[in-house]
Write a protein that holds these residues in place. Structure first.
Motif, PDB file in Angstrom:
ATOM      1  N   VAL A   1     -41.113  -0.084  51.796  1.00  0.00           N
ATOM      2  CA  VAL A   1     -41.256   1.344  51.494  1.00  0.00           C
ATOM      3  C   VAL A   1     -41.842   1.441  50.086  1.00  0.00           C
ATOM      4  O   VAL A   1     -41.263   0.929  49.132  1.00  0.00           O
ATOM      5  CB  VAL A   1     -39.896   2.077  51.583  1.00  0.00           C
ATOM      6  N   GLY A   2     -42.997   2.083  49.974  1.00  0.00           N
ATOM      7  CA  GLY A   2     -43.743   2.144  48.719  1.00  0.00           C
ATOM      8  C   GLY A   2     -43.124   3.042  47.663  1.00  0.00           C
ATOM      9  O   GLY A   2     -42.047   3.624  47.837  1.00  0.00           O
ATOM     10  N   GLN A   3     -43.851   3.194  46.558  1.00  0.00           N
ATOM     11  CA  GLN A   3     -43.383   3.939  45.387  1.00  0.00           C
ATOM     12  C   GLN A   3     -43.412   5.447  45.606  1.00  0.00           C
ATOM     13  O   GLN A   3     -44.266   5.971  46.308  1.00  0.00           O
ATOM     14  CB  GLN A   3     -44.292   3.651  44.195  1.00  0.00           C
ATOM     15  N   ARG A   4     -42.458   6.101  44.942  1.00  0.00           N
ATOM     16  CA  ARG A   4     -42.414   7.558  44.812  1.00  0.00           C
ATOM     17  C   ARG A   4     -42.447   8.308  46.143  1.00  0.00           C
ATOM     18  O   ARG A   4     -43.118   9.328  46.275  1.00  0.00           O
ATOM     19  CB  ARG A   4     -43.549   8.045  43.921  1.00  0.00           C
ATOM     20  N   LEU A   5     -41.723   7.800  47.119  1.00  0.00           N
ATOM     21  CA  LEU A   5     -41.629   8.484  48.403  1.00  0.00           C
ATOM     22  C   LEU A   5     -40.275   9.166  48.508  1.00  0.00           C
ATOM     23  O   LEU A   5     -39.294   8.705  47.945  1.00  0.00           O
ATOM     24  CB  LEU A   5     -41.799   7.498  49.558  1.00  0.00           C
ATOM     25  N   ALA A   6     -40.239  10.263  49.238  1.00  0.00           N
ATOM     26  CA  ALA A   6     -38.980  10.958  49.517  1.00  0.00           C
ATOM     27  C   ALA A   6     -38.783  10.920  51.025  1.00  0.00           C
ATOM     28  O   ALA A   6     -39.479  11.617  51.762  1.00  0.00           O
ATOM     29  CB  ALA A   6     -39.030  12.393  49.016  1.00  0.00           C
ATOM     30  N   LEU A   7     -37.864  10.076  51.475  1.00  0.00           N
ATOM     31  CA  LEU A   7     -37.601   9.916  52.897  1.00  0.00           C
ATOM     32  C   LEU A   7     -36.257  10.549  53.221  1.00  0.00           C
ATOM     33  O   LEU A   7     -35.227  10.125  52.709  1.00  0.00           O
ATOM     34  CB  LEU A   7     -37.583   8.434  53.268  1.00  0.00           C
ATOM     35  N   LYS A   8     -36.289  11.572  54.057  1.00  0.00           N
ATOM     36  CA  LYS A   8     -35.051  12.243  54.454  1.00  0.00           C
ATOM     37  C   LYS A   8     -35.131  12.557  55.942  1.00  0.00           C
ATOM     38  O   LYS A   8     -36.101  13.163  56.407  1.00  0.00           O
ATOM     39  CB  LYS A   8     -34.838  13.530  53.663  1.00  0.00           C
ATOM     40  N   GLY A   9     -34.122  12.117  56.673  1.00  0.00           N
ATOM     41  CA  GLY A   9     -34.082  12.380  58.104  1.00  0.00           C
ATOM     42  C   GLY A   9     -35.169  11.633  58.861  1.00  0.00           C
ATOM     43  O   GLY A   9     -35.762  12.174  59.781  1.00  0.00           O
ATOM     44  N   VAL A  10     -35.407  10.379  58.453  1.00  0.00           N
ATOM     45  CA  VAL A  10     -36.461   9.600  59.103  1.00  0.00           C
ATOM     46  C   VAL A  10     -35.933   8.233  59.541  1.00  0.00           C
ATOM     47  O   VAL A  10     -34.919   7.752  59.039  1.00  0.00           O
ATOM     48  CB  VAL A  10     -37.697   9.393  58.190  1.00  0.00           C
ATOM     49  N   VAL A  11     -36.670   7.654  60.479  1.00  0.00           N
ATOM     50  CA  VAL A  11     -36.474   6.264  60.857  1.00  0.00           C
ATOM     51  C   VAL A  11     -37.774   5.563  60.495  1.00  0.00           C
ATOM     52  O   VAL A  11     -38.855   6.007  60.884  1.00  0.00           O
ATOM     53  CB  VAL A  11     -36.174   6.107  62.365  1.00  0.00           C
ATOM     54  N   VAL A  12     -37.664   4.483  59.717  1.00  0.00           N
ATOM     55  CA  VAL A  12     -38.834   3.710  59.296  1.00  0.00           C
ATOM     56  C   VAL A  12     -38.729   2.335  59.937  1.00  0.00           C
ATOM     57  O   VAL A  12     -37.714   1.656  59.786  1.00  0.00           O
ATOM     58  CB  VAL A  12     -38.894   3.558  57.758  1.00  0.00           C
ATOM     59  N   ASP A  13     -39.763   1.955  60.659  1.00  0.00           N
ATOM     60  CA  ASP A  13     -39.835   0.612  61.223  1.00  0.00           C
ATOM     61  C   ASP A  13     -41.190   0.035  60.850  1.00  0.00           C
ATOM     62  O   ASP A  13     -42.189   0.276  61.527  1.00  0.00           O
ATOM     63  CB  ASP A  13     -39.654   0.622  62.734  1.00  0.00           C
ATOM     64  N   ARG A  14     -41.220  -0.627  59.703  1.00  0.00           N
ATOM     65  CA  ARG A  14     -42.432  -1.202  59.123  1.00  0.00           C
ATOM     66  C   ARG A  14     -43.473  -0.105  58.931  1.00  0.00           C
ATOM     67  O   ARG A  14     -43.262   0.756  58.113  1.00  0.00           O
ATOM     68  CB  ARG A  14     -42.897  -2.393  59.928  1.00  0.00           C
ATOM     69  N   SER A  15     -44.578  -0.101  59.657  1.00  0.00           N
ATOM     70  CA  SER A  15     -45.604   0.915  59.407  1.00  0.00           C
ATOM     71  C   SER A  15     -45.471   2.115  60.340  1.00  0.00           C
ATOM     72  O   SER A  15     -46.397   2.904  60.486  1.00  0.00           O
ATOM     73  CB  SER A  15     -47.008   0.313  59.529  1.00  0.00           C
ATOM     74  N   ARG A  16     -44.317   2.291  60.959  1.00  0.00           N
ATOM     75  CA  ARG A  16     -44.048   3.449  61.818  1.00  0.00           C
ATOM     76  C   ARG A  16     -43.022   4.334  61.136  1.00  0.00           C
ATOM     77  O   ARG A  16     -41.985   3.865  60.675  1.00  0.00           O
ATOM     78  CB  ARG A  16     -43.520   3.017  63.170  1.00  0.00           C
ATOM     79  N   LEU A  17     -43.326   5.628  61.075  1.00  0.00           N
ATOM     80  CA  LEU A  17     -42.423   6.619  60.484  1.00  0.00           C
ATOM     81  C   LEU A  17     -42.138   7.678  61.531  1.00  0.00           C
ATOM     82  O   LEU A  17     -43.066   8.251  62.111  1.00  0.00           O
ATOM     83  CB  LEU A  17     -43.076   7.273  59.262  1.00  0.00           C
ATOM     84  N   VAL A  18     -40.854   7.918  61.777  1.00  0.00           N
ATOM     85  CA  VAL A  18     -40.451   8.960  62.720  1.00  0.00           C
ATOM     86  C   VAL A  18     -39.618   9.969  61.948  1.00  0.00           C
ATOM     87  O   VAL A  18     -38.586   9.626  61.380  1.00  0.00           O
ATOM     88  CB  VAL A  18     -39.639   8.385  63.891  1.00  0.00           C
ATOM     89  N   SER A  19     -40.087  11.221  61.913  1.00  0.00           N
ATOM     90  CA  SER A  19     -39.352  12.291  61.248  1.00  0.00           C
ATOM     91  C   SER A  19     -38.679  13.147  62.308  1.00  0.00           C
ATOM     92  O   SER A  19     -39.356  13.757  63.143  1.00  0.00           O
ATOM     93  CB  SER A  19     -40.300  13.154  60.419  1.00  0.00           C
ATOM     94  N   THR A  20     -37.352  13.188  62.265  1.00  0.00           N
ATOM     95  CA  THR A  20     -36.635  14.012  63.228  1.00  0.00           C
ATOM     96  C   THR A  20     -36.701  15.493  62.835  1.00  0.00           C
ATOM     97  O   THR A  20     -36.684  16.348  63.699  1.00  0.00           O
ATOM     98  CB  THR A  20     -35.170  13.563  63.342  1.00  0.00           C
TER      99      THR A  20
END
Length: 178
Positions: A101-120
């Motif tokens: 997971v790179g710099q300065r990201l705001a991840l909330k309510g997500v599933v991250v699987d390598r280069s896949r991002l799922v936002s619920t």
């Protein structure tokens, strides 16, 4: 006993089950690692910068690397062999094993699987996110790299085979024949 079972039929279910296990609402599943403070579980060989803020409940899998000024939690699980770069915030999310997971990201309510991002929250699934933002700690697999090389070789062969036809079309167009 009337207790709802944990489910994983949807990404919402995954996040809800994660929250329930981390908050000890659903006893039974054992989190790997040790509860180092109330609500904070850490596996072995976790490297955390001194400026990292952990807001319980949080789980950090083995061999994770959490960089400076990162905030993890509440309700966040970071899988094994993950890297979370500086100034990133991960809350109410699951980061699967081997993810970067790179710099300065705001991840909330997500599933991250390598280069896949799922936002619920947004009901969106994005695959092939830029490697500077999300990716694999281990890089592309050998199969993926071999496929990319084969695609490039086939592209060059196709260009060579089609070159005479492309030249003829360009000349015909310039002469006004085509």
């Amino acid at each position: 006993e009337g207790r709802r079972p944990l489910t994983a039929r949807s990404y919402d279910d995954v996040l809800e089950s994660n929250r329930r296990v981390l908050s000890k609402e659903f006893p039974g599943p054992l989190l790997g690692g040790k509860e180092v403070r109330p609500g904070i579980w850490m596996s072995r060989n976790v490297k955390i910068h001194p400026t990292v803020k952990l807001e319980p409940p949080v789980f950090l899998g083995e061999n994770c690397r959490i960089e400076a000024l990162v905030q993890v939690g509440p309700d966040a699980s970071i899988g094994k062999d993950c890297t979370i770069e500086r100034e990133t915030h991960v809350a109410d999310s699951v980061v699967c094993d081997g993810s970067y997971v790179g710099q300065r990201l705001a991840l909330k309510g997500v599933v991250v699987d390598r280069s896949r991002l799922v936002s619920t929250r947004w009901g969106a699934e994005i695959e092939g996110v830029d490697d500077l933002l999300l990716g694999s700690v281990f890089g592309a697999s050998l199969k993926t790299r071999a496929g990319r090389v084969c695609n490039r070789i086939l592209g060059v062969i196709a260009l060579i085979v089609c070159a005479p036809w492309l030249v003829a079309m360009a000349i015909g167009s310039a002469l006004g024949v085509v």
